[in-house]
Design a protein around this motif. Structure first.
Motif, short mmCIF file in Angstrom:
data_model
loop_
_atom_site.label_atom_id
_atom_site.label_comp_id
_atom_site.label_asym_id
_atom_site.label_seq_id
_atom_site.Cartn_x
_atom_site.Cartn_y
_atom_site.Cartn_z
N THR A 58 0.83 -1.20 0.00
CA THR A 58 0.00 0.00 0.00
C THR A 58 0.87 1.25 0.00
OG1 THR A 58 -0.10 0.09 2.42
CG2 THR A 58 -1.76 -1.26 1.28
N GLU A 59 0.22 2.37 -0.23
CA GLU A 59 0.94 3.65 -0.23
C GLU A 59 1.50 3.95 1.16
OE1 GLU A 59 0.21 8.39 -1.24
OE2 GLU A 59 -1.37 6.91 -1.62
N ASP A 60 0.70 3.66 2.20
CA ASP A 60 1.18 3.90 3.57
C ASP A 60 2.41 3.06 3.88
OD1 ASP A 60 -0.69 5.80 4.11
OD2 ASP A 60 -2.04 4.50 5.25
N GLU A 61 2.42 1.82 3.41
CA GLU A 61 3.58 0.96 3.64
C GLU A 61 4.82 1.52 2.95
OE1 GLU A 61 1.61 -3.48 4.20
OE2 GLU A 61 2.08 -2.75 2.19
N ALA A 62 4.64 2.01 1.71
CA ALA A 62 5.77 2.59 0.98
C ALA A 62 6.29 3.84 1.67
CB ALA A 62 5.36 2.90 -0.46
N VAL A 63 5.38 4.70 2.14
CA VAL A 63 5.80 5.94 2.82
C VAL A 63 6.49 5.60 4.14
CG1 VAL A 63 4.97 8.04 3.92
CG2 VAL A 63 4.02 7.32 1.72
N PHE A 64 5.92 4.65 4.88
CA PHE A 64 6.49 4.24 6.17
C PHE A 64 7.90 3.70 5.97
CE2 PHE A 64 6.76 1.02 9.66
CZ PHE A 64 6.73 1.92 10.72
N ALA A 65 8.07 2.80 4.98
CA ALA A 65 9.39 2.22 4.72
C ALA A 65 10.36 3.27 4.20
CB ALA A 65 9.27 1.08 3.71
N ALA A 66 9.88 4.18 3.34
CA ALA A 66 10.76 5.22 2.79
C ALA A 66 11.28 6.14 3.88
CB ALA A 66 10.00 6.02 1.73
N ALA A 67 10.43 6.49 4.83
CA ALA A 67 10.86 7.36 5.92
C ALA A 67 11.92 6.68 6.77
CB ALA A 67 9.66 7.75 6.78
N MET A 68 11.77 5.38 7.01
CA MET A 68 12.77 4.65 7.79
C MET A 68 14.08 4.51 7.02
SD MET A 68 10.79 1.72 10.00
CE MET A 68 10.11 0.81 8.62
N ARG B 79 7.87 -5.58 17.62
CA ARG B 79 7.64 -5.53 16.17
C ARG B 79 6.29 -6.13 15.82
NH1 ARG B 79 11.50 -8.60 11.71
NH2 ARG B 79 9.93 -8.82 10.08
N PRO B 80 5.48 -5.43 15.02
CA PRO B 80 4.17 -5.99 14.64
C PRO B 80 4.33 -7.27 13.83
CG PRO B 80 4.32 -3.64 14.14
CD PRO B 80 5.70 -4.09 14.48
N LYS B 81 3.39 -8.18 14.01
CA LYS B 81 3.40 -9.40 13.20
C LYS B 81 3.04 -9.10 11.75
CE LYS B 81 2.31 -12.50 17.04
NZ LYS B 81 1.36 -13.52 17.57
N SER B 82 2.16 -8.14 11.58
CA SER B 82 1.76 -7.73 10.23
C SER B 82 1.83 -6.22 10.14
CB SER B 82 0.34 -8.21 9.92
OG SER B 82 -0.13 -7.64 8.72
N PHE B 83 2.75 -5.73 9.31
CA PHE B 83 2.88 -4.28 9.17
C PHE B 83 1.66 -3.69 8.47
CE2 PHE B 83 7.32 -5.50 9.72
CZ PHE B 83 7.72 -4.57 10.66
N GLY B 84 1.07 -4.45 7.57
CA GLY B 84 -0.13 -3.95 6.90
C GLY B 84 -1.25 -3.70 7.89
N ALA B 85 -1.49 -4.67 8.78
CA ALA B 85 -2.53 -4.51 9.79
C ALA B 85 -2.19 -3.38 10.75
CB ALA B 85 -2.72 -5.82 10.55
N PHE B 86 -0.92 -3.27 11.09
CA PHE B 86 -0.50 -2.20 12.01
C PHE B 86 -0.78 -0.83 11.40
CE2 PHE B 86 2.97 0.80 12.98
CZ PHE B 86 2.70 1.04 14.32
N LEU B 87 -0.42 -0.66 10.13
CA LEU B 87 -0.62 0.64 9.49
C LEU B 87 -2.10 0.91 9.23
CD1 LEU B 87 2.37 0.59 6.98
CD2 LEU B 87 2.20 1.83 9.13
N ARG B 88 -2.85 -0.14 8.90
CA ARG B 88 -4.30 0.07 8.72
C ARG B 88 -4.97 0.48 10.01
NH1 ARG B 88 -3.68 -4.52 5.44
NH2 ARG B 88 -4.35 -5.88 7.15
N GLY B 89 -4.42 0.04 11.13
CA GLY B 89 -5.01 0.37 12.42
C GLY B 89 -4.55 1.69 12.99
N LEU B 90 -3.72 2.41 12.24
CA LEU B 90 -3.22 3.68 12.78
C LEU B 90 -4.34 4.70 12.97
CD1 LEU B 90 0.20 4.33 11.01
CD2 LEU B 90 -0.23 3.74 13.40
N ASP B 91 -5.34 4.70 12.09
CA ASP B 91 -6.45 5.65 12.25
C ASP B 91 -7.18 5.39 13.57
OD1 ASP B 91 -5.86 6.88 9.89
OD2 ASP B 91 -7.28 5.68 8.71
N ALA C 25 10.21 -7.06 4.55
CA ALA C 25 11.59 -7.29 4.97
C ALA C 25 12.29 -5.97 5.29
CB ALA C 25 12.35 -8.03 3.87
N ILE C 26 12.03 -4.94 4.49
CA ILE C 26 12.64 -3.63 4.74
C ILE C 26 12.13 -3.05 6.06
CG2 ILE C 26 12.81 -1.27 3.88
CD1 ILE C 26 12.58 -2.40 1.04
N MET C 27 10.81 -3.08 6.25
CA MET C 27 10.25 -2.52 7.48
C MET C 27 10.69 -3.31 8.71
SD MET C 27 6.40 -1.32 6.30
CE MET C 27 5.93 -2.87 5.51
#
Length: 576
Positions: free
Chosen positions: A356-366, A436-448, A402-404
């Motif tokens: 997702t876009e949030d995953e790309a932005v999150f990884a890019a910032a790190m 560390r979250p088990k699923s980064f996708g679920a973690f980022l989706r739950g940020l809201d 893997a990057i995150m």
């Protein structure tokens, strides 16, 4: 004295003995060898090199002049088998001339039945007729004069003395001490290779290149994303081979440098050509030279390739990996490079990995945060190998997860900031993160949801975990019940406690929230008695908390602080 009588027993048969290293000639071998010997007898000059360069050092005669003189004598008397027999068995004389005499003598044989088999890892193999005292290698070389490589073997001793020989389909030349190859040699060598070359002239420079290579780039010695091996011959021409074409070599394919070297004697390429490699990752500025570490690394691999210690099929991948590993700054991802100074550029690079876009932005910032303090290598398992210097390299095949995962421990806060979190929202989410979250996708989706929960918790004067002791436990249970539900708070309250004070604080909340029914067995009587004394103040804290959640203002906030102070007084501890 008379010889003792020889006794032969009845039935004894005569045995035929075959010399070691020989075999019975099959029909094809006999025909081929007969054809070679007939041509040698009729046109002996085809097996001999043409001397085109100077062979002398000063006033002294070179040994090859004596060799050619003796060879001329053998050629003149090649029809005299009696003389040839004496010459091929002579103890003195030139070894090549002796082998030639033996070959001429064999050419007069009517039938070819037994042949020798010569094998050499560098020059190849061939069948020959053993005749006379000539060296087997020389006999095989002269009798297989149509073999472009094997026919040079007889002249190996002269090559060791500083002479140079070039062999190709249309000629066999000795250039003496000059390393410049004759006309037609390079064209023939390229034509016999496994590559298909196109010849282009750029500003007077002849460039032989494979498909997909820009001859202008090669002539100007530029690097590009295509990548090529550049062979610059000292007499002018340039040969360029696409790295992708080099990578198609199979395990049994002869290396191009071996094919090139074995068309000359001695097979020492540096005397004739300089071998270089040119490649840069996509995104690297065309006007910027690669770091010296990249150049040195590629040179080491090319030396191994020329020494035949590196398989040609692996060369292209190893060259690219050497460049990527030795870049001094920036981000490397799937043979692509960016300077990493702009997060948007990094996001664009990561977009090809999916997610997702949030995953790309999150990884890019790190990734950007990591590049600010040093390089490293992120592998496909999500592990980071840190480096103080160099670019940040993401191994080919590594996913966004893997990057995150590799950067989570040290840079997850930078990733959240990259998503726009700041202030109390950021602090609340960081406080809620537990490993560390088990699923980064679920973690980022739950940020809201996490942001909303963080804003609700921010209404209270103190966050969970900030107050110690029994007061802090009851306070945290009150907030958990109000924010996450009484069920979760009840589960925490009924867990194991370190002492009676904590157990009493938990029982106080259970009574105040009316969640105590059936839970008595978790608590000792002393804890229940003490918690019962605190339950009234705990109930007042719950009511004040509900009012604060419904309407956030100064009055309700002060009311909650007052209720918390009353609970502290009831417990006999200091108010926060």
């Amino acid at each position: 004295m008379a010889r003792a009588p020889q006794v032969e027993f009845p039935g004894k048969k005569r045995q035929r003995v075959r010399m070691r290293g020989t075999k019975h000639a099959n029909e094809d071998t006999a025909k081929r060898l007969r054809r070679n010997l007939d041509r040698l007898l009729e046109h002996p000059e085809r097996a001999l090199p043409e001397l085109t360069g100077s062979v002398r050092r000063g006033w002294r005669r070179d040994p090859i002049e004596r060799t050619m003189k003796e060879i001329d004598q053998v050629v003149q008397r090649r029809g005299d088998t009696s003389w040839l027999k004496k010459r091929m068995l002579a103890r003195r004389g030139d070894h090549i001339a002796k082998a030639l005499a033996g070959s001429f003598h064999a050419a007069h044989d009517v039938e070819i039945s037994t042949v020798g088999k010569y094998q050499n890892s560098a020059f190849g193999s061939g069948s020959y007729i053993r005749r006379g005292d000539g060296k087997q290698a020389y006999l095989a070389s002269l009798q297989n004069h149509s073999n472009v490589t094997l026919r040079m073997l007889a002249w190996e001793e002269h090559a060791r003395r500083g002479l140079h020989f070039f062999s190709w389909s249309e000629g066999f030349v000795c250039t003496g001490r000059d390393t410049t190859p004759p006309d037609g040699w390079l064209d023939d060598v390229l034509e016999r290779s496994r590559f298909t070359f196109t010849t282009t002239t750029v500003e007077g420079v002849t460039v032989h290149h494979t498909e997909g290579i820009d001859a202008t780039v090669v002539a100007n010695d530029h690097h590009d994303v295509t990548g090529y091996i550049r062979l610059v011959f000292h007499h002018g021409p340039i040969v360029a081979i696409d790295l992708d074409a080099v990578g198609t070599a199979g395990e049994k394919d002869k290396a191009f440098v071996h094919h090139l070297a074995m068309s000359m004697l001695p097979p020492i390429l540096p005397r004739l050509v300089d071998v270089e490699a040119r490649w840069s990752p996509k995104g690297w500025p065309s006007d910027q030279a690669l770091p010296q570490g990249c150049i040195d690394g590629m040179d080491r691999l090319l030396d191994a390739w020329q020494g035949l210690t590196l398989n040609e099929g692996m060369l292209a991948g190893r060259l690219k990996a050497e460049v990527l590993t030795n870049l001094e700054h920036g981000l490397v991802l799937d043979d692509r490079w960016c300077d990493g100074e702009n997060v948007d550029d990094v996001v664009e690079h990561l977009s090809e990995l999916g997610g997702t876009e949030d995953e790309a932005v999150f990884a890019a910032a790190m990734l950007t945060a990591r590049m600010a303090i040093g390089g490293g290598i992120i592998d496909t398992r999500g592990e980071l190998r840190e480096r103080d210097e160099g670019a940040l390299l993401v191994t080919k095949g590594a996913s966004l997860n893997a990057i995150m995962g590799a950067l989570w421990t040290e840079h997850h806060e930078d990733g959240l900031i990259g998503l726009g979190l700041e202030g109390d929202d950021l602090a609340a989410i960081l406080a809620s993160v537990d490993g560390r979250p088990k699923s980064f996708g679920a973690f980022l989706r739950g940020l809201d949801d996490a942001r909303a929960a963080a804003r609700r918790e921010a209404r209270f004067p103190h966050r969970r975990g900030q107050i110690a002791g029994p007061l802090g436990l009851t306070h945290d249970l009150v907030l958990t019940g109000l924010l996450d539900g009484d069920g979760r708070a009840q589960k925490a309250a009924c867990g194991r406690h370190d002492d009676v004070e904590e157990a009493a604080a938990a029982w106080a909340w259970l009574l105040a929230a009316e969640r105590h029914t059936g839970q008595e067995w978790h608590f000792e009587p002393v804890a229940r008695d003490r918690g019962g004394a605190w339950s009234t103040a705990a109930r007042a804290l719950i009511e004040a908390g509900k009012a604060l959640l419904n309407e956030e203002d100064k009055v309700h906030r002060e009311a909650f602080e007052t209720a918390l102070s009353n609970l502290a007084a009831t417990m006999g501890v200091a108010a926060p």
